[in-house]
Design a protein around this motif. Structure first.
Motif, PDB file in Angstrom:
ATOM      1  N   ASP A 124     -13.220  -7.172   5.797  1.00 13.14           N
ATOM      2  CA  ASP A 124     -14.330  -8.001   5.328  1.00 13.14           C
ATOM      3  C   ASP A 124     -15.635  -7.355   5.778  1.00 13.14           C
ATOM      4  N   PRO A 125     -16.390  -6.721   4.858  1.00 12.58           N
ATOM      5  CA  PRO A 125     -17.617  -6.020   5.266  1.00 12.58           C
ATOM      6  C   PRO A 125     -18.670  -6.933   5.867  1.00 12.58           C
ATOM      7  N   ALA A 126     -18.790  -8.169   5.380  1.00 10.07           N
ATOM      8  CA  ALA A 126     -19.779  -9.083   5.950  1.00 10.07           C
ATOM      9  C   ALA A 126     -19.427  -9.422   7.392  1.00 10.07           C
ATOM     10  N   GLN A 127     -18.147  -9.628   7.661  1.00 11.24           N
ATOM     11  CA  GLN A 127     -17.725  -9.907   9.039  1.00 11.24           C
ATOM     12  C   GLN A 127     -17.955  -8.702   9.945  1.00 11.24           C
ATOM     13  N   LEU A 128     -17.687  -7.512   9.426  1.00  4.63           N
ATOM     14  CA  LEU A 128     -17.886  -6.327  10.256  1.00  4.63           C
ATOM     15  C   LEU A 128     -19.365  -6.143  10.582  1.00  4.63           C
ATOM     16  N   TYR A 129     -20.236  -6.420   9.629  1.00 10.78           N
ATOM     17  CA  TYR A 129     -21.675  -6.349   9.909  1.00 10.78           C
ATOM     18  C   TYR A 129     -22.044  -7.292  11.055  1.00 10.78           C
ATOM     19  N   GLU A 130     -21.525  -8.521  11.006  1.00  9.11           N
ATOM     20  CA  GLU A 130     -21.810  -9.476  12.080  1.00  9.11           C
ATOM     21  C   GLU A 130     -21.236  -8.995  13.411  1.00  9.11           C
ATOM     22  N   SER A 131     -20.031  -8.432  13.364  1.00  9.80           N
ATOM     23  CA  SER A 131     -19.414  -7.944  14.597  1.00  9.80           C
ATOM     24  C   SER A 131     -20.246  -6.841  15.241  1.00  9.80           C
ATOM     25  N   LEU A 132     -20.721  -5.900  14.424  1.00 11.64           N
ATOM     26  CA  LEU A 132     -21.479  -4.762  14.957  1.00 11.64           C
ATOM     27  C   LEU A 132     -22.856  -5.177  15.458  1.00 11.64           C
ATOM     28  N   THR A 133     -23.500  -6.069  14.734  1.00 12.17           N
ATOM     29  CA  THR A 133     -24.898  -6.390  15.045  1.00 12.17           C
ATOM     30  C   THR A 133     -25.067  -7.623  15.902  1.00 12.17           C
ATOM     31  N   GLN A 134     -24.086  -8.524  15.901  1.00 11.86           N
ATOM     32  CA  GLN A 134     -24.202  -9.763  16.667  1.00 11.86           C
ATOM     33  C   GLN A 134     -23.196  -9.831  17.812  1.00 11.86           C
ATOM     34  N   ARG A 135     -21.925  -9.701  17.505  1.00  6.46           N
ATOM     35  CA  ARG A 135     -20.902  -9.864  18.535  1.00  6.46           C
ATOM     36  C   ARG A 135     -20.948  -8.753  19.584  1.00  6.46           C
ATOM     37  N   LEU A 136     -21.298  -7.543  19.163  1.00  4.75           N
ATOM     38  CA  LEU A 136     -21.403  -6.437  20.122  1.00  4.75           C
ATOM     39  C   LEU A 136     -22.815  -6.278  20.682  1.00  4.75           C
ATOM     40  N   ASN A 184     -30.599  -5.330   7.390  1.00  3.98           N
ATOM     41  CA  ASN A 184     -30.096  -6.683   7.236  1.00  3.98           C
ATOM     42  C   ASN A 184     -28.745  -6.625   6.530  1.00  3.98           C
ATOM     43  N   GLN A 185     -28.129  -7.800   6.394  1.00  6.62           N
ATOM     44  CA  GLN A 185     -26.793  -7.830   5.808  1.00  6.62           C
ATOM     45  C   GLN A 185     -26.794  -7.382   4.353  1.00  6.62           C
ATOM     46  N   ALA A 186     -27.834  -7.724   3.606  1.00  7.58           N
ATOM     47  CA  ALA A 186     -27.892  -7.332   2.209  1.00  7.58           C
ATOM     48  C   ALA A 186     -27.881  -5.814   2.064  1.00  7.58           C
ATOM     49  N   GLU A 187     -28.666  -5.121   2.896  1.00  7.25           N
ATOM     50  CA  GLU A 187     -28.665  -3.658   2.859  1.00  7.25           C
ATOM     51  C   GLU A 187     -27.310  -3.104   3.294  1.00  7.25           C
ATOM     52  N   TRP A 188     -26.731  -3.731   4.313  1.00 16.55           N
ATOM     53  CA  TRP A 188     -25.412  -3.313   4.774  1.00 16.55           C
ATOM     54  C   TRP A 188     -24.383  -3.415   3.648  1.00 16.55           C
ATOM     55  N   LEU A 189     -24.342  -4.555   2.968  1.00 17.58           N
ATOM     56  CA  LEU A 189     -23.358  -4.757   1.906  1.00 17.58           C
ATOM     57  C   LEU A 189     -23.606  -3.808   0.738  1.00 17.58           C
ATOM     58  N   ALA A 190     -24.865  -3.463   0.498  1.00 12.94           N
ATOM     59  CA  ALA A 190     -25.151  -2.500  -0.561  1.00 12.94           C
ATOM     60  C   ALA A 190     -24.576  -1.129  -0.230  1.00 12.94           C
ATOM     61  N   MET A 191     -24.543  -0.800   1.059  1.00 12.28           N
ATOM     62  CA  MET A 191     -24.023   0.490   1.488  1.00 12.28           C
ATOM     63  C   MET A 191     -22.514   0.485   1.713  1.00 12.28           C
TER      64      MET A 191
END
Length: 237
Positions: free
Chosen positions: A178-190, A227-234
């Motif tokens: 799940d790319p959205a979850q991974l973005y949160e994990s990298l930027t928030q959880r870690l 941001n998440q939108a840029e992350w998901l675009a990539m």
């Protein structure tokens, strides 16, 4: 804690399982973490030459008291992959009846892939601490690569499995990704992991085997999106 902490980074196919061609291809890291004073240790992501890992521990006057799984993929915990059989948790339990610590959302997948029973698996939530001797090991749930991926934080060292590499991050196009979850994990959880902590990845996908989190955040392209939108675009698939 440095004098007391026992910490080894081992490259499958080089430091052990040298004749295993799958190990040489997959370049997985396995980690041994323990308390030198009590002689107790755990293995993070036991795969490939399991008996050799126990021999390495014994040569260091350490004994295995547990295992930790960052996620369920066979190159990290053993099982069948692309028609090949990889040693892992199942073979480990045959040699040493120790608890296998997994994130709660990963339990069913680890059990299916490895054949481990309910009595073998100890489930955790983010923030739980596994103590080895007197060494505390914090578990951080970092979904995205798989639903129950977890990182291991010990003495300012982050063992990240496939959540984060020095260059890149884990795939999100495999089942459960799940790319959205991974973005949160990298930027928030870690985000709680300081810049001076040392990142130890699950694979040797870079020239160096480790780097500080600050260097990783500065140079790893996965941190470039604002941001998440840029992350998901990539990275969205």
């Amino acid at each position: 804690m440095d004098d007391r902490l026992y910490f080894r980074q081992l490259l499958a196919g080089r430091d052990f399982a040298r004749t295993d061609q799958i190990a040489r291809q997959m370049v997985n890291f396995v980690y041994l973490v323990g308390d030198r004073e009590t002689g107790e240790a755990v293995v993070v992501d036991p795969a490939y030459g399991v008996a050799e890992l126990l021999e390495l521990l014994a040569a260091d006057d350490m004994r295995l008291v547990g295992a930790l799984a960052t996620h369920y993929h066979p190159d990290h915990v053993g099982g069948s992959m692309a028609g090949f059989s990889i040693e892992g948790v199942r073979e480990l339990l045959d040699l040493a009846a120790v608890p296998v610590h997994v994130q709660a959302d990963e339990r069913e997948f680890v059990a299916k892939v490895t054949g481990a029973g309910d009595a073998d698996l100890v489930t955790h939530v983010s923030g739980d601490v596994v103590t080895v001797g007197r060494i505390p090991i914090e578990l951080i749930h970092t979904p995205g690569h798989t639903p129950g991926s977890q990182c291991v934080l010990v003495d300012n060292r982050l063992v990240a499995g496939d959540t984060l590499f020095l260059e890149g991050c884990g795939r999100t196009d495999l089942p459960g990704g799940d790319p959205a979850q991974l973005y949160e994990s990298l930027t928030q959880r870690l985000a709680k992991v300081p810049d001076d902590a040392i990142l130890f990845p699950g694979h040797l996908y870079s020239a160096e085997p480790s780097a500080t989190m600050g260097e990783t955040r500065r140079w790893n392209y996965v941190f470039r999106p604002r941001n998440q939108a840029e992350w998901l675009a990539m990275f969205g698939r």
